[in-house]
Design a protein around this motif. Structure first.
Motif, PDB file in Angstrom:
ATOM      1  N   LEU A 371       0.835  -1.203   0.000  1.00  0.00           N
ATOM      2  CA  LEU A 371       0.000   0.000   0.000  1.00  0.00           C
ATOM      3  C   LEU A 371       0.868   1.250   0.000  1.00  0.00           C
ATOM      4  N   TYR A 372       1.888   1.271   0.857  1.00  0.00           N
ATOM      5  CA  TYR A 372       2.764   2.446   0.913  1.00  0.00           C
ATOM      6  C   TYR A 372       3.476   2.661  -0.422  1.00  0.00           C
ATOM      7  N   ARG A 373       3.838   1.572  -1.078  1.00  0.00           N
ATOM      8  CA  ARG A 373       4.469   1.711  -2.393  1.00  0.00           C
ATOM      9  C   ARG A 373       3.487   2.340  -3.387  1.00  0.00           C
ATOM     10  N   SER A 374       2.229   1.903  -3.338  1.00  0.00           N
ATOM     11  CA  SER A 374       1.220   2.471  -4.230  1.00  0.00           C
ATOM     12  C   SER A 374       1.017   3.956  -3.973  1.00  0.00           C
ATOM     13  N   MET A 375       1.199   4.365  -2.722  1.00  0.00           N
ATOM     14  CA  MET A 375       1.012   5.765  -2.345  1.00  0.00           C
ATOM     15  C   MET A 375       2.271   6.596  -2.577  1.00  0.00           C
ATOM     16  N   TYR A 378       7.772   5.420  -0.390  1.00  0.00           N
ATOM     17  CA  TYR A 378       8.780   4.380  -0.543  1.00  0.00           C
ATOM     18  C   TYR A 378       9.620   4.151   0.713  1.00  0.00           C
ATOM     19  N   SER A 379       9.968   5.243   1.397  1.00  0.00           N
ATOM     20  CA  SER A 379      10.829   5.102   2.580  1.00  0.00           C
ATOM     21  C   SER A 379      10.128   4.340   3.695  1.00  0.00           C
ATOM     22  N   ALA A 381       7.775   1.983   2.963  1.00  0.00           N
ATOM     23  CA  ALA A 381       7.542   0.634   2.430  1.00  0.00           C
ATOM     24  C   ALA A 381       8.771  -0.253   2.579  1.00  0.00           C
ATOM     25  N   GLU A 382       9.968   0.295   2.348  1.00  0.00           N
ATOM     26  CA  GLU A 382      11.164  -0.543   2.289  1.00  0.00           C
ATOM     27  C   GLU A 382      11.414  -1.361   3.552  1.00  0.00           C
ATOM     28  N   PRO A 383      11.433  -0.768   4.764  1.00  0.00           N
ATOM     29  CA  PRO A 383      11.715  -1.602   5.947  1.00  0.00           C
ATOM     30  C   PRO A 383      10.661  -2.677   6.189  1.00  0.00           C
ATOM     31  N   LEU A 384       9.426  -2.424   5.782  1.00  0.00           N
ATOM     32  CA  LEU A 384       8.385  -3.437   5.951  1.00  0.00           C
ATOM     33  C   LEU A 384       8.609  -4.602   4.989  1.00  0.00           C
ATOM     34  N   PHE A 385       8.949  -4.292   3.740  1.00  0.00           N
ATOM     35  CA  PHE A 385       9.253  -5.359   2.776  1.00  0.00           C
ATOM     36  C   PHE A 385      10.454  -6.180   3.234  1.00  0.00           C
ATOM     37  N   VAL A 386      11.493  -5.501   3.720  1.00  0.00           N
ATOM     38  CA  VAL A 386      12.706  -6.190   4.170  1.00  0.00           C
ATOM     39  C   VAL A 386      12.399  -7.107   5.352  1.00  0.00           C
ATOM     40  N   ARG A 387      11.647  -6.595   6.322  1.00  0.00           N
ATOM     41  CA  ARG A 387      11.300  -7.403   7.486  1.00  0.00           C
ATOM     42  C   ARG A 387      10.434  -8.594   7.087  1.00  0.00           C
ATOM     43  N   SER A 388       9.490  -8.380   6.182  1.00  0.00           N
ATOM     44  CA  SER A 388       8.645  -9.466   5.695  1.00  0.00           C
ATOM     45  C   SER A 388       9.483 -10.567   5.052  1.00  0.00           C
ATOM     46  N   LEU A 389      10.419 -10.168   4.205  1.00  0.00           N
ATOM     47  CA  LEU A 389      11.281 -11.143   3.537  1.00  0.00           C
ATOM     48  C   LEU A 389      12.108 -11.929   4.541  1.00  0.00           C
ATOM     49  N   ASP A 390      12.656 -11.259   5.544  1.00  0.00           N
ATOM     50  CA  ASP A 390      13.457 -11.944   6.566  1.00  0.00           C
ATOM     51  C   ASP A 390      12.638 -13.015   7.283  1.00  0.00           C
ATOM     52  N   ILE A 391      11.396 -12.692   7.610  1.00  0.00           N
ATOM     53  CA  ILE A 391      10.542 -13.656   8.316  1.00  0.00           C
ATOM     54  C   ILE A 391      10.265 -14.870   7.435  1.00  0.00           C
ATOM     55  N   TYR A 392       9.923 -14.633   6.180  1.00  0.00           N
ATOM     56  CA  TYR A 392       9.639 -15.758   5.294  1.00  0.00           C
ATOM     57  C   TYR A 392      10.846 -16.666   5.131  1.00  0.00           C
ATOM     58  N   GLU A 393      12.010 -16.073   4.953  1.00  0.00           N
ATOM     59  CA  GLU A 393      13.211 -16.889   4.782  1.00  0.00           C
ATOM     60  C   GLU A 393      13.495 -17.715   6.029  1.00  0.00           C
ATOM     61  N   GLN A 394      13.284 -17.118   7.207  1.00  0.00           N
ATOM     62  CA  GLN A 394      13.554 -17.830   8.455  1.00  0.00           C
ATOM     63  C   GLN A 394      12.506 -18.903   8.750  1.00  0.00           C
ATOM     64  N   GLN A 395      11.239 -18.579   8.529  1.00  0.00           N
ATOM     65  CA  GLN A 395      10.162 -19.468   8.939  1.00  0.00           C
ATOM     66  C   GLN A 395       9.748 -20.481   7.870  1.00  0.00           C
ATOM     67  N   LEU A 396       9.832 -20.088   6.609  1.00  0.00           N
ATOM     68  CA  LEU A 396       9.363 -20.967   5.535  1.00  0.00           C
ATOM     69  C   LEU A 396      10.488 -21.510   4.664  1.00  0.00           C
ATOM     70  N   GLY A 397      11.619 -20.838   4.682  1.00  0.00           N
ATOM     71  CA  GLY A 397      12.752 -21.308   3.894  1.00  0.00           C
ATOM     72  C   GLY A 397      13.061 -20.397   2.718  1.00  0.00           C
ATOM     73  N   ALA A 398      14.297 -20.477   2.271  1.00  0.00           N
ATOM     74  CA  ALA A 398      14.778 -19.588   1.209  1.00  0.00           C
ATOM     75  C   ALA A 398      14.154 -19.876  -0.139  1.00  0.00           C
ATOM     76  N   ASP A 399      13.561 -21.060  -0.319  1.00  0.00           N
ATOM     77  CA  ASP A 399      13.021 -21.442  -1.618  1.00  0.00           C
ATOM     78  C   ASP A 399      11.502 -21.593  -1.607  1.00  0.00           C
ATOM     79  N   HIS A 400      10.851 -21.051  -0.611  1.00  0.00           N
ATOM     80  CA  HIS A 400       9.393 -21.151  -0.538  1.00  0.00           C
ATOM     81  C   HIS A 400       8.741 -20.174  -1.517  1.00  0.00           C
ATOM     82  N   ALA A 411      11.959  -6.223  -4.865  1.00  0.00           N
ATOM     83  CA  ALA A 411      12.629  -5.854  -6.111  1.00  0.00           C
ATOM     84  C   ALA A 411      11.820  -4.805  -6.866  1.00  0.00           C
ATOM     85  N   GLY A 412      10.491  -4.957  -6.874  1.00  0.00           N
ATOM     86  CA  GLY A 412       9.642  -3.985  -7.549  1.00  0.00           C
ATOM     87  C   GLY A 412       9.751  -2.606  -6.931  1.00  0.00           C
ATOM     88  N   LEU A 413       9.877  -2.569  -5.598  1.00  0.00           N
ATOM     89  CA  LEU A 413      10.066  -1.280  -4.925  1.00  0.00           C
ATOM     90  C   LEU A 413      11.377  -0.644  -5.370  1.00  0.00           C
TER      91      LEU A 413
END
Length: 532
Positions: A371-375, A378-379, A381-400, A411-413
């Motif tokens: 949503l923040y990216r759409s608005m 960007y500043s 949006a970035e930490p939220l995207f980064v934190r989201s990615l870190d959680i997925y990699e830790q909890q679901l795996g790097a290839d999920h 990357a789109g941001l």
């Protein structure tokens, strides 16, 4: 365009975005000659708006396209009636020649009612919402100029008309994304959804046949069985699974079968406030949202949320899911101010109830960041995207697959921010995961290919972009059929890319692939010029 580049860095960035959107607007008009295409252009500055209109009218006229204008005002608030009046005066609209129409004046309509039941602006929105189908008689592209404020009001008061738009082009200050090629197509997550996994056509057919058999048996032996609503809901989900995996060519038919199954499940629900009903309402609403039928999705999402809050409580994870889904709809409709508090509340519930590192928290972070990216924030949006990615990699795996989606969105941001060197490895990694986990011919793989191609387009790496565009389109053609909205978006992206290559005089970097040659021929026909 004739406007000179400003010296301020932000203005230069905005001007570059303006130039891109101007080129896309021209291309969209040329690609839809002799057919109806509703294009929305947004600009708050009257002088600059008029300059833009003059620029594209001059370029289109030079290519043999007749450019006409319609002026709306408080005395003529109906777009349909204004076009009919124009047609009565302009025989060119009925002749076999390329025509486009520019519509101005919406910004001059007052929002106050004075002595009328509806203000001029309300009458305008009402006309758009309820005469949409009547516009089909006009076989030419129509560019409607609006301000940001009127655009926000239009998405709320005429959502069906808004869903019919063929493109949105923002000038001066980017507040969102064009519906044409974007810098990385954002993918939001539908919470509670099962992890994406490949499914074969045979498996899908067997699942549907088994559900249909169980339903048929129960309807004969026990038509009052409480299992029937659940079975119909599962049948709707099975049809959607086929759609998500690109297993059917008759996409619209399959969507209708899913709708019918969900509607049957809802009709059979005897408890009006059951959680099972809330889930089915949510599923049908999500399907409508994916089809652009926002006005039908909204009351279903609202009703589903009310049930969850009443039955499970204001802080239950299912309530957070429902908040997320309604917020996602508002984001799609451009109703950002309504979406933000819902996303924020959803995130707070997940963090409190499930923990800061739960995958659902990552999902909520991702969607708020989107949503923040759409608005254009960007500043934030970035930490939220980064934190989201870190959680997925830790909890679901790097290839999920969820990790792949998160990589795509970050990357789109970066692509939107012009940070291309940071975007590229993320897009590449996202594509590799999709190919490995979902398959080389999955629609999500096509999205990844398109996004990476768009990045290379932005970087001027045309010879690398073209085969990715072509491959992505091939997947979509084979899995979704030529009438699917994703095909239309992907094809518009490819045409925009080729137009840029042609204008740059670098067609020698293109291949002889049939898809490329077909697109170039379409550009030649629409512009009336031979591309060298």
């Amino acid at each position: 365009m004739s406007r000179s580049l400003p010296t301020d860095q932000h203005d230069r960035e905005w001007e570059q975005e303006n130039l891109r959107n101007f080129r896309k607007l021209l291309l969209s008009v040329q690609a839809s000659l002799k057919q109806l295409n509703l294009l929305i252009a947004i600009c708050d500055h009257p002088t600059y708006r008029e300059e833009l209109i003059r620029d594209y009218e001059a370029q289109l006229t030079a290519k043999g396209i007749t450019c006409l204008r319609v002026q709306l005002d408080r005395h003529q608030t109906s777009l349909k009636q204004a076009l009919l009046a124009l047609a009565a005066e302009e025989p060119a609209l009925y002749e076999d020649q390329p025509v486009m129409v520019t519509v101005c004046g919406a910004d001059q309509m007052l929002s106050v009612r004075l002595d009328q039941e509806q203000s001029a602006r309300e009458q305008f929105f009402f006309s758009l919402q309820w005469t949409r189908e009547a516009l089909r008689q006009f076989q030419f592209p129509i560019v409607i100029w609006l301000t940001e404020q009127i655009t926000r009001e239009l998405t709320q008061q005429a959502p069906d008309f808004w869903s019919w738009r063929g493109g949105v082009f923002q000038f001066v200050r980017p507040i969102g994304r064009s519906d044409n090629r974007s810098s990385g197509e954002f993918q939001d997550f539908q919470l509670e959804a099962k992890p994406k996994k490949p499914i074969s056509l045979a498996e899908s057919r067997q699942k549907i046949q088994e559900l249909q058999k169980q339903i048929a048996t129960l309807e004969v032996q026990d038509p009052e069985s409480p299992l029937l609503p659940s079975l119909y809901s599962s049948l709707g989900e099975a049809y959607e699974e086929r759609l998500d995996n690109g297993l059917v060519a008759a996409h619209a038919k399959e969507q209708q079968l899913a709708i019918q199954a969900y509607e049957k499940a809802i009709a059979l629900q005897t408890e009006e406030d059951s959680v099972e009903l809330a889930r089915t309402l949510k599923n049908l609403a999500n399907l409508y949202r994916s089809m652009g039928r926002y006005s039908e999705a909204e009351p279903l999402f609202v009703r589903s949320l009310a049930i969850y809050e009443q039955q499970l409580g204001a802080d239950h994870p299912h309530t957070a899911t429902s908040l997320n889904n309604l917020a996602g709809l508002y984001r799609s409709m451009g109703r950002y101010s309504e979406a933000e508090p819902l996303f924020v509340r959803s995130l707070a519930i997940y963090e409190q109830q499930l923990g800061a590192d739960h995958p659902h928290t990552a999902t909520s972070l991702n969607n708020l960041a989107g949503l923040y990216r759409s608005m254009g924030r960007y500043s934030e949006a970035e930490p939220l995207f980064v934190r989201s990615l870190d959680i997925y990699e830790q909890q679901l795996g790097a290839d999920h697959p969820h990790t792949a989606t998160s990589l795509n969105n970050l990357a789109g941001l970066y692509d939107s921010m012009g940070r291309y060197s940071e975007a590229e490895p993320l897009f590449v990694r996202s594509l590799a995961i999709c190919e490995q986990q979902l398959g080389a011919d999955h629609p999500d793989t096509a999205t990844s290919l398109n996004n990476l191609a768009g990045l290379y387009d932005s970087m001027g790496r045309y010879s690398e972009a073209e085969p990715l565009f072509v491959r992505g389109l091939g997947i979509l053609f084979n899995s979704l059929g030529e009438t699917h909205p994703k095909i239309q978006t992907g094809w518009a992206n490819f045409l925009s890319f080729l137009q840029q290559v042609i204008e740059a005089g670098q067609t020698d970097r293109l291949s002889d692939h049939p898809t490329t040659q077909r697109a170039i021929e379409q550009l030649r026909q629409s512009s009336g010029e031979m591309a060298e």
